[in-house]
Design an enzyme around this catalytic site. Structure first.
Site, mmCIF file in Angstrom:
data_model
loop_
_atom_site.group_PDB
_atom_site.id
_atom_site.type_symbol
_atom_site.label_atom_id
_atom_site.label_comp_id
_atom_site.label_asym_id
_atom_site.label_seq_id
_atom_site.Cartn_x
_atom_site.Cartn_y
_atom_site.Cartn_z
ATOM 1 N N LYS A 1 72.091 93.209 115.469
ATOM 2 C CA LYS A 1 73.045 92.222 114.925
ATOM 3 C C LYS A 1 73.259 91.049 115.877
ATOM 4 C CE LYS A 1 78.043 91.718 114.664
ATOM 5 N NZ LYS A 1 78.405 91.455 116.068
ATOM 6 N N ASN A 2 73.495 91.364 117.158
ATOM 7 C CA ASN A 2 73.859 90.272 118.065
ATOM 8 C C ASN A 2 72.672 89.392 118.456
ATOM 9 O OD1 ASN A 2 76.503 90.892 117.828
ATOM 10 N ND2 ASN A 2 76.667 92.027 119.753
ATOM 11 N N ARG B 1 82.240 85.139 114.379
ATOM 12 C CA ARG B 1 82.361 84.452 115.657
ATOM 13 C C ARG B 1 81.056 83.744 116.037
ATOM 14 N NH1 ARG B 1 85.334 83.847 119.964
ATOM 15 N NH2 ARG B 1 84.282 83.898 121.972
ATOM 16 N N CYS C 1 85.884 89.420 115.301
ATOM 17 C CA CYS C 1 86.834 90.484 115.621
ATOM 18 C C CYS C 1 87.925 89.987 116.554
ATOM 19 C CB CYS C 1 86.089 91.638 116.289
ATOM 20 S SG CYS C 1 84.925 92.465 115.205
ATOM 21 N N ARG D 1 89.546 85.055 123.135
ATOM 22 C CA ARG D 1 88.086 84.904 123.252
ATOM 23 C C ARG D 1 87.752 83.410 123.318
ATOM 24 N NH1 ARG D 1 85.243 88.815 118.897
ATOM 25 N NH2 ARG D 1 83.440 88.520 120.264
ATOM 26 N N PRO D 2 88.030 82.795 124.473
ATOM 27 C CA PRO D 2 87.802 81.349 124.583
ATOM 28 C C PRO D 2 86.320 80.994 124.543
ATOM 29 C CG PRO D 2 88.385 82.275 126.719
ATOM 30 C CD PRO D 2 88.496 83.394 125.728
ATOM 31 N N ILE D 3 86.014 79.696 124.263
ATOM 32 C CA ILE D 3 84.607 79.251 124.322
ATOM 33 C C ILE D 3 84.476 78.091 125.319
ATOM 34 C CG2 ILE D 3 83.902 80.079 122.047
ATOM 35 C CD1 ILE D 3 84.175 77.151 121.061
ATOM 36 N N ASP D 4 85.345 78.108 126.336
ATOM 37 C CA ASP D 4 85.325 77.018 127.325
ATOM 38 C C ASP D 4 83.984 76.894 128.051
ATOM 39 O OD1 ASP D 4 86.413 79.582 128.325
ATOM 40 O OD2 ASP D 4 86.298 78.607 130.271
ATOM 41 N N GLN D 5 83.295 78.013 128.286
ATOM 42 C CA GLN D 5 82.024 77.942 129.021
ATOM 43 C C GLN D 5 80.908 77.334 128.156
ATOM 44 O OE1 GLN D 5 81.927 78.651 132.409
ATOM 45 N NE2 GLN D 5 84.105 78.757 131.959
ATOM 46 N N ASP E 1 80.955 97.158 123.566
ATOM 47 C CA ASP E 1 80.809 97.459 122.131
ATOM 48 C C ASP E 1 80.651 98.957 121.858
ATOM 49 O OD1 ASP E 1 80.923 94.754 121.765
ATOM 50 O OD2 ASP E 1 78.763 94.486 121.600
ATOM 51 N N ILE F 1 86.064 93.753 129.879
ATOM 52 C CA ILE F 1 85.578 92.543 129.181
ATOM 53 C C ILE F 1 86.658 91.972 128.260
ATOM 54 C CG2 ILE F 1 83.730 91.588 127.710
ATOM 55 C CD1 ILE F 1 82.533 92.780 130.250
ATOM 56 N N ARG G 1 79.946 94.176 108.562
ATOM 57 C CA ARG G 1 79.434 93.058 109.375
ATOM 58 C C ARG G 1 78.363 93.527 110.354
ATOM 59 N NH1 ARG G 1 83.294 90.904 112.815
ATOM 60 N NH2 ARG G 1 81.430 89.881 113.559
HETATM 61 N N1 EPU Z 1 84.596 84.222 127.849
HETATM 62 C C1 EPU Z 1 85.312 83.177 128.383
HETATM 63 N N2 EPU Z 1 84.888 81.905 128.098
HETATM 64 C C2 EPU Z 1 83.805 81.637 127.332
HETATM 65 C C3 EPU Z 1 83.088 82.718 126.796
HETATM 66 C C4 EPU Z 1 83.496 84.006 127.079
HETATM 67 O O1 EPU Z 1 86.309 83.359 129.081
HETATM 68 O O2 EPU Z 1 83.492 80.470 127.136
HETATM 69 C C5 EPU Z 1 85.033 85.607 128.152
HETATM 70 C C6 EPU Z 1 85.399 86.370 126.883
HETATM 71 O O3 EPU Z 1 86.741 86.131 126.516
HETATM 72 C C7 EPU Z 1 85.122 87.801 127.271
HETATM 73 C C8 EPU Z 1 83.932 87.671 128.225
HETATM 74 O O4 EPU Z 1 83.919 86.316 128.664
HETATM 75 O O5 EPU Z 1 86.205 88.305 127.985
HETATM 76 C C9 EPU Z 1 82.590 88.002 127.635
HETATM 77 O O6 EPU Z 1 82.403 87.275 126.436
HETATM 78 P P1 EPU Z 1 80.978 86.881 125.875
HETATM 79 O O7 EPU Z 1 80.924 85.406 125.712
HETATM 80 O O8 EPU Z 1 79.891 87.539 126.655
HETATM 81 O O9 EPU Z 1 81.050 87.530 124.437
HETATM 82 P P2 EPU Z 1 80.499 86.922 123.114
HETATM 83 O O10 EPU Z 1 79.213 86.230 123.360
HETATM 84 O O11 EPU Z 1 81.545 86.182 122.386
HETATM 85 C C10 EPU Z 1 79.008 88.968 122.519
HETATM 86 C C11 EPU Z 1 78.901 89.903 121.371
HETATM 87 C C12 EPU Z 1 80.086 90.845 121.356
HETATM 88 C C13 EPU Z 1 80.149 91.588 122.685
HETATM 89 C C14 EPU Z 1 80.169 90.590 123.855
HETATM 90 C C15 EPU Z 1 80.119 91.247 125.199
HETATM 91 C C16 EPU Z 1 77.803 88.481 119.757
HETATM 92 C C17 EPU Z 1 77.882 87.729 118.493
HETATM 93 N N3 EPU Z 1 78.903 89.127 120.136
HETATM 94 O O12 EPU Z 1 80.220 88.234 122.304
HETATM 95 O O13 EPU Z 1 79.837 91.767 120.317
HETATM 96 O O14 EPU Z 1 81.307 92.376 122.724
HETATM 97 O O15 EPU Z 1 79.048 89.688 123.737
HETATM 98 O O16 EPU Z 1 78.988 92.008 125.326
HETATM 99 O O17 EPU Z 1 76.765 88.535 120.404
HETATM 100 C C18 EPU Z 1 80.365 93.343 118.658
HETATM 101 O O18 EPU Z 1 79.144 93.401 118.410
HETATM 102 O O19 EPU Z 1 81.210 94.146 118.176
HETATM 103 C C19 EPU Z 1 80.853 92.287 119.543
HETATM 104 C C20 EPU Z 1 82.129 91.935 119.622
#
Ligand code: EPU
Length: 428
Positions: free
Chosen positions: A22-23, A92, A116, A121-125, A304, A326, A396
């Site tokens: 999925k991811n 997301r 979820c 879950r910020p996207i600042d990076q 996960d 995380i 999902r």
């Molecule tokens: N984070 C920030 N800023 C950012 C991005 C992330 O502070 O700009 C923080 C997040 O808040 C979190 C950590 O960094 O605390 C890790 O987040 P990451 O960006 O790695 O997660 P993601 O890419 O949003 C993916 C998977 C998630 C999985 C995480 C961690 C997808 C679509 N989702 O999320 O999968 O939990 O990586 O491995 O790839 C799931 O499948 O149930 C799921 C939630």
């Protein structure tokens, strides 16, 4: 609207096949936007996130055929249509449309993503990366506006190791001028999968799967054929299920290397495991030991799998601690598990599980995808009938779940909710 019903307590046995990841899928599908001719992806899971992304590609003018897990995307007629609302809010990973559309069209408008609710879950990076490449990024009424005259390669250090930011920056940078270096990049297998697709399309990427990724931008990307990797989280869910209720479960279509942390923890508990090239066999597990786990970025224990692993620990003798480093609020399944007689309490970022407990069937609600996996495993372990609502979350991420579980001998089926149950759910 439907609910999942499980008559628990039956031992499960046989072979279960894992679907495509999925991811990866949710990044590979947006990545097709970057090509100028048709891209085919094989082995996609049949889950609602894939259907939503298919519809989003069609909304921006793509031609998409999806059958038997194979998706052909012709991106040649796509336009940079603003997507401030609607389907983008359903998942997301719609944030990958930002990187892909910015890379191809140098502009994009994408509503802030849903998905979820696991705490902030910020996207600042992601935004930091796009800005470093030369984009102007603004947030207007809940939608992210991105625009660049041109994208220019840059050195980007991620302050937080993020799967999403690493992939999103990669998507934009493959079409930037010159060299991009992503430092402190995430190393998850899904990142390598996306880099493989992009490389087959003509991108120049080195170091995917390590914490420094080097990208040399190119002017054109073209179509190709790509086979997705197996879903390590679905495989891990079935391994946990095998340890919880199995009497010999073979999990097929797995890359065992992707699951080393889970394999190590299951062995520490006393679960018999045999590893093949593309399969993992989980033997019947008795007298399980309590263990502690702490979620970490790959190759550490995946967040996960934290939720389904928690329910397995209710079968172990003694006290176990599960700590999620995380996400701060990935414990919404615990209240539901308690209703099933699990002895678990939450303290800060940790869940403390006292085992063993005999689980009892109950009416429970999945509040997010992996809470859903914890609940269906709990339902299979429990005495009596369990009813799970909130199936939209489970749908999902788990493809053909009823079919797969029934194949192992489980007594599980879907039923329509009554009008009264729908009202109750809406007001809860
Ligand atoms: N984070 C920030 N800023 C950012 C991005 C992330 O502070 O700009 C923080 C997040 O808040 C979190 C950590 O960094 O605390 C890790 O987040 P990451 O960006 O790695 O997660 P993601 O890419 O949003 C993916 C998977 C998630 C999985 C995480 C961690 C997808 C679509 N989702 O999320 O999968 O939990 O990586 O491995 O790839 C799931 O499948 O149930 C799921 C939630």
């Amino acid at each position: 609207m439907e609910k999942l019903k499980i008559a628990g307590g039956r031992p499960l046995k046989g072979t279960i096949k894992v679907s495509g990841a999925k991811n990866s899928a949710v990044a590979l599908i947006p990545a097709t936007i970057l090509a100028e001719s048709p891209v085919t992806i094989e082995g996609l899971p049949e889950i609602s996130d894939v259907e939503t992304l298919k519809a989003l590609l069609e909304e921006i003018g793509g031609t998409v055929h999806f059958e038997n897990g194979e998706m052909m995307v012709d991106p040649s007629s796509m336009v940079s249509m603003p997507l401030p609302n609607g389907r983008v809010k359903k998942l997301r990973a719609s944030y990958y449309l930002m990187g892909a559309m910015l890379g191809r069209f140098k502009k994009a408008v994408i509503g802030l993503p849903g998905g979820c609710n696991l705490g902030p879950r910020p996207i600042d990076q992601h935004i930091k990366g796009f800005e470093a490449l030369g984009a102007k990024v603004t947030n207007e009424r809940g939608a992210i506006y991105l625009r660049a005259d041109e994208l220019i390669g840059a050195r980007i250090y991620l302050d937080v190791v993020s799967v999403g930011a690493t992939i999103n920056i990669m998507l934009a940078a493959v079409r930037a001028k010159g060299k991009t270096i992503i430092e402190n990049a995430a190393k998850e297998p899904e990142i390598i999968d996306v880099a493989t697709l992009l490389t087959n399309m003509g991108a120049k990427i080195k170091g995917a799967g390590t914490d420094v990724i080097r990208i040399e931008g190119v002017e054109h990307l073209s179509g190709c054929r790509h086979t997705i990797i197996p879903d390590r989280i679905e495989a891990g869910t079935f391994m946990i299920l095998g340890a919880a209720v199995g009497e010999g479960v073979l999990i097929d279509n797995v890359i065992p290397l992707h699951l080393e942390s889970l394999i190590a923890k299951l062995r520490e508990m006393g679960v018999p495991i045999e590893i093949g090239d593309e399969h993992i066999f989980i033997g019947s597990s008795k007298n399980l030991k309590a263990v502690d786990i702490k979620t970490l970025v790959y190759p550490g224990f995946p967040t996960d799998l934290q939720q389904p692993f928690t329910i397995l620990l209710t079968k172990a003798n003694g006290s176990s601690v599960v700590t999620d480093t995380i996400y701060s609020a990935r414990f919404k399944h615990i209240d539901e598990l308690r209703r099933m007689n699990a002895n678990i309490k939450v303290e800060g970022r940790s869940a403390i599980i006292e085992g063993p407990s005999t689980l009892q069937g109950a009416k429970v609600k999945a509040t997010d995808l992996r809470a859903g996996s914890a609940l269906f495993i709990a339902g299979l372990m429990a005495e009596g009938i369990t009813e799970i609502t909130g199936l939209d979350h489970i749908d999902r991420g788990y493809s053909k779940l009823v079919e797969k579980l029934t194949g192992l001998g489980a007594n599980v089926w879907r039923e329509n909710l009554s009008d009264h149950e729908i009202q109750q759910l809406k007001s809860s």
